[in-house]
Scaffold this motif. Structure first.
Motif, PDB file in Angstrom:
ATOM      1  N   ARG A 337       0.729  -1.161   0.134  1.00 47.88           N
ATOM      2  CA  ARG A 337      -0.010   0.064   0.064  1.00 47.88           C
ATOM      3  C   ARG A 337       0.828   1.359  -0.051  1.00 47.88           C
ATOM      4  O   ARG A 337       0.648   2.238  -0.838  1.00 47.88           O
ATOM      5  CB  ARG A 337      -0.880   0.024   1.174  1.00 47.88           C
ATOM      6  CG  ARG A 337      -2.030  -1.152   1.276  1.00 47.88           C
ATOM      7  CD  ARG A 337      -3.012  -1.053   2.362  1.00 47.88           C
ATOM      8  NE  ARG A 337      -3.666   0.402   2.319  1.00 47.88           N
ATOM      9  CZ  ARG A 337      -3.801   1.045   3.326  1.00 47.88           C
ATOM     10  NH1 ARG A 337      -3.087   0.779   4.577  1.00 47.88           N
ATOM     11  NH2 ARG A 337      -4.432   2.332   3.360  1.00 47.88           N
ATOM     12  N   ALA A 338       1.908   1.423   0.712  1.00 51.17           N
ATOM     13  CA  ALA A 338       2.688   2.325   0.854  1.00 51.17           C
ATOM     14  C   ALA A 338       3.454   2.702  -0.686  1.00 51.17           C
ATOM     15  O   ALA A 338       3.267   3.860  -1.019  1.00 51.17           O
ATOM     16  CB  ALA A 338       3.919   2.150   1.842  1.00 51.17           C
ATOM     17  N   ARG A 339       3.777   1.577  -1.170  1.00 55.87           N
ATOM     18  CA  ARG A 339       4.402   1.857  -2.536  1.00 55.87           C
ATOM     19  C   ARG A 339       3.704   2.279  -3.601  1.00 55.87           C
ATOM     20  O   ARG A 339       3.835   3.350  -4.334  1.00 55.87           O
ATOM     21  CB  ARG A 339       4.982   0.425  -3.057  1.00 55.87           C
ATOM     22  CG  ARG A 339       6.326  -0.019  -2.301  1.00 55.87           C
ATOM     23  CD  ARG A 339       6.815  -1.125  -3.126  1.00 55.87           C
ATOM     24  NE  ARG A 339       7.819  -1.860  -2.219  1.00 55.87           N
ATOM     25  CZ  ARG A 339       8.452  -3.017  -2.919  1.00 55.87           C
ATOM     26  NH1 ARG A 339       8.233  -3.476  -4.013  1.00 55.87           N
ATOM     27  NH2 ARG A 339       9.195  -3.833  -2.167  1.00 55.87           N
ATOM     28  N   GLU A 340       2.343   2.081  -3.593  1.00 55.01           N
ATOM     29  CA  GLU A 340       1.245   2.375  -4.441  1.00 55.01           C
ATOM     30  C   GLU A 340       0.559   3.506  -4.198  1.00 55.01           C
ATOM     31  O   GLU A 340       0.443   4.364  -5.102  1.00 55.01           O
ATOM     32  CB  GLU A 340       0.217   1.442  -4.557  1.00 55.01           C
ATOM     33  CG  GLU A 340       0.517  -0.072  -5.077  1.00 55.01           C
ATOM     34  CD  GLU A 340       1.030  -0.097  -6.446  1.00 55.01           C
ATOM     35  OE1 GLU A 340       0.168   0.512  -7.097  1.00 55.01           O
ATOM     36  OE2 GLU A 340       1.682  -1.020  -6.684  1.00 55.01           O
ATOM     37  N   GLN A 341       0.461   3.883  -2.978  1.00 53.50           N
ATOM     38  CA  GLN A 341      -0.232   5.190  -2.435  1.00 53.50           C
ATOM     39  C   GLN A 341       0.520   6.352  -2.052  1.00 53.50           C
ATOM     40  O   GLN A 341      -0.053   7.508  -2.252  1.00 53.50           O
ATOM     41  CB  GLN A 341      -1.285   4.782  -1.303  1.00 53.50           C
ATOM     42  CG  GLN A 341      -2.448   3.417  -1.835  1.00 53.50           C
ATOM     43  CD  GLN A 341      -3.351   3.248  -0.497  1.00 53.50           C
ATOM     44  OE1 GLN A 341      -3.418   3.746   0.427  1.00 53.50           O
ATOM     45  NE2 GLN A 341      -3.889   2.026  -0.749  1.00 53.50           N
ATOM     46  N   LEU A 342       1.781   6.095  -1.604  1.00 52.75           N
ATOM     47  CA  LEU A 342       2.296   7.427  -1.180  1.00 52.75           C
ATOM     48  C   LEU A 342       2.993   7.988  -2.281  1.00 52.75           C
ATOM     49  O   LEU A 342       3.832   7.419  -2.900  1.00 52.75           O
ATOM     50  CB  LEU A 342       3.417   7.138  -0.092  1.00 52.75           C
ATOM     51  CG  LEU A 342       2.924   6.557   1.285  1.00 52.75           C
ATOM     52  CD1 LEU A 342       4.021   6.158   2.220  1.00 52.75           C
ATOM     53  CD2 LEU A 342       1.920   7.501   1.788  1.00 52.75           C
ATOM     54  N   ASP A 343       2.689   9.267  -2.611  1.00 51.82           N
ATOM     55  CA  ASP A 343       3.422  10.061  -3.925  1.00 51.82           C
ATOM     56  C   ASP A 343       4.565  10.985  -2.878  1.00 51.82           C
ATOM     57  O   ASP A 343       4.660  10.910  -1.760  1.00 51.82           O
ATOM     58  CB  ASP A 343       2.348  10.886  -4.467  1.00 51.82           C
ATOM     59  CG  ASP A 343       1.625  12.117  -3.589  1.00 51.82           C
ATOM     60  OD1 ASP A 343       2.326  12.344  -2.600  1.00 51.82           O
ATOM     61  OD2 ASP A 343       0.639  12.535  -3.877  1.00 51.82           O
ATOM     62  N   ALA A 344       5.206  11.429  -3.632  1.00 48.26           N
ATOM     63  CA  ALA A 344       6.433  12.252  -3.373  1.00 48.26           C
ATOM     64  C   ALA A 344       5.868  13.233  -2.101  1.00 48.26           C
ATOM     65  O   ALA A 344       6.719  13.576  -1.209  1.00 48.26           O
ATOM     66  CB  ALA A 344       7.037  13.073  -4.664  1.00 48.26           C
ATOM     67  N   GLU A 345       4.936  13.976  -2.350  1.00 47.72           N
ATOM     68  CA  GLU A 345       4.465  14.923  -1.534  1.00 47.72           C
ATOM     69  C   GLU A 345       4.158  14.629  -0.298  1.00 47.72           C
ATOM     70  O   GLU A 345       4.309  15.178   0.798  1.00 47.72           O
ATOM     71  CB  GLU A 345       3.145  15.865  -2.288  1.00 47.72           C
ATOM     72  CG  GLU A 345       2.638  16.849  -1.148  1.00 47.72           C
ATOM     73  CD  GLU A 345       1.347  17.420  -1.950  1.00 47.72           C
ATOM     74  OE1 GLU A 345       0.628  18.278  -1.035  1.00 47.72           O
ATOM     75  OE2 GLU A 345       0.868  17.262  -2.885  1.00 47.72           O
TER      76      GLU A 345
END
Length: 379
Positions: A337-345
């Motif tokens: 989930r972290a890889r898919e959902q966290l963007d740079a901001e």
């Protein structure tokens, strides 16, 4: 993840809520001082008199309709005679009757009557003010309750974001991803073949049967489409063939079906549904859901996919179910989930501590609203 539903408006909402409560209390106190029941009786009589004015004033003044003039004075006299003896300001109503029981009425007579009634209007306004302030207070309490729900969602999102920020981005998520994607690809291909080769009657019957499985969310076919394929010979053809037929002219279609009009009506109007019908409701997706949710869903999927898919697809689904028993399932899922959902901001907000600050502010705002609603009385 969105920054919506932040707590920025809460101080103003709290101030409005407290001011509305004070206004409602003050208005209620003025009503209590005069006596709510007496004020309500007065207001009802005042409203009835205003209705008489609204109904008759225009035609009863000047050179208006004499019959209406007489009717008005009779109704006015009966109204005043029927007033309670102890009605507050009863003498004002009697004075109005005296002013308007003349042989000829003018606009100034009605103006004078309204002037006489001004203390009565003031009393009626006390009730209107009480009702208006109470309504505003109720509305603001409702707004505060809604903001608490919104802040609950905001807090949950921020807590989830924080937990994603703690995930191990280097975790071997392929241990979950490979079997899940293998199943998703296999069931998608199996359904494409089923839709391409099986009769429209069988495919739509299958989709209808999935209604018994709430975790397999197929959109049910339109009734006119299922009615047609169940009761007409072309229903034994595959759905792609029916779509092809729907594109024919009636003269060409007449060579393939007995009733071209029925096919065009049933299939032609449902082409979007048929084209969009795919295996998406049968897939798991990535990242996967929580373990308990996936176990329940796979239990239903096994029963559903077994109705059309080869055994090896069902076997892959059982492999997916076995993943939920892994001790590291939750950790790997969180990493995925972290890889898919966290963007740079969002990663920067997590690194800088901004997410923690937003979470603290949302919790504080929620607590302030909750405390205010508990301390302020119900309307």
């Amino acid at each position: 993840m969105s920054d919506d539903a932040g707590p920025g408006d809460v101080p103003d909402l709290l101030a409005d809520l407290e001011a509305a409560h004070r206004a409602a209390e003050s208005a209620q106190a003025r009503v209590d001082e005069r006596g709510a029941e007496r004020l309500e009786t007065t207001a009802q009589c005042y409203d009835r008199l205003r209705e008489l004015f609204d109904t008759y004033e225009e035609e009863a003044t000047g050179d208006g309709d004499f019959r209406v003039f007489i009717e008005f004075q009779e109704e006015l006299g009966q109204f005043v005679e029927g007033l309670p003896a102890d009605l507050p300001h009863r003498e004002r109503f009697e004075e109005v009757d005296d002013v308007l029981q003349q042989r000829r009425l003018t606009e100034s007579d009605f103006g004078k009557a309204r002037e006489i009634l001004s203390p009565v209007a003031d009393d009626a306004a006390l009730l209107e003010e009480r009702n208006a302030t109470r309504s505003r207070y109720e509305d603001l309490r409702t707004r505060a309750e809604r903001r608490i729900r919104e802040l609950d969602e905001r807090i949950a999102d921020l807590e989830d974001l924080q937990s994603l920020g703690e995930a191990d981005l280097e975790a071997p998520v392929e241990r979950l991803q490979e079997p899940i994607e293998a199943y998703d690809d296999a069931v998608a291909e199996a359904f494409r073949e089923f839709k391409r080769e099986a009769s429209a009657r069988d495919v739509l019957s299958f989709v209808e049967a999935t209604a018994a499985f709430p975790l397999v969310e197929f959109r049910q076919p339109p009734a006119k489409l299922t009615g047609y394929v169940q009761n007409h010979p072309p229903g034994t053809e595959p759905l792609p063939t029916l779509l092809e037929y729907a594109g024919y002219s009636n003269s060409k279609l007449d060579h393939y079906v007995d009733d071209p009009g029925a096919l065009q009506t049933a299939v032609g109007s449902c082409q979007t549904y048929v084209r969009r019908l795919d295996a998406e409701p049968l897939t798991v997706g990535w990242p996967p859901p929580p373990a308990a949710e996936l176990r329940f869903r796979v239990r239903e999927l096994i029963q559903v996919t077994g109705r059309f898919a080869p055994e090896d697809v069902v076997a892959q689904l059982r492999d997916v179910r076995s993943l939920t028993g892994r001790e590291d399932y939750d950790r790997l899922r969180q990493s995925a989930r972290a890889r898919e959902q966290l963007d740079a901001e969002e990663r920067e907000r997590l690194r800088s501590g901004a997410v923690g600050d937003e979470l603290a502010a949302a919790r504080e705002a929620r607590a302030d609203l909750t405390d205010a609603l508990e301390e302020l009385p119900e309307p």
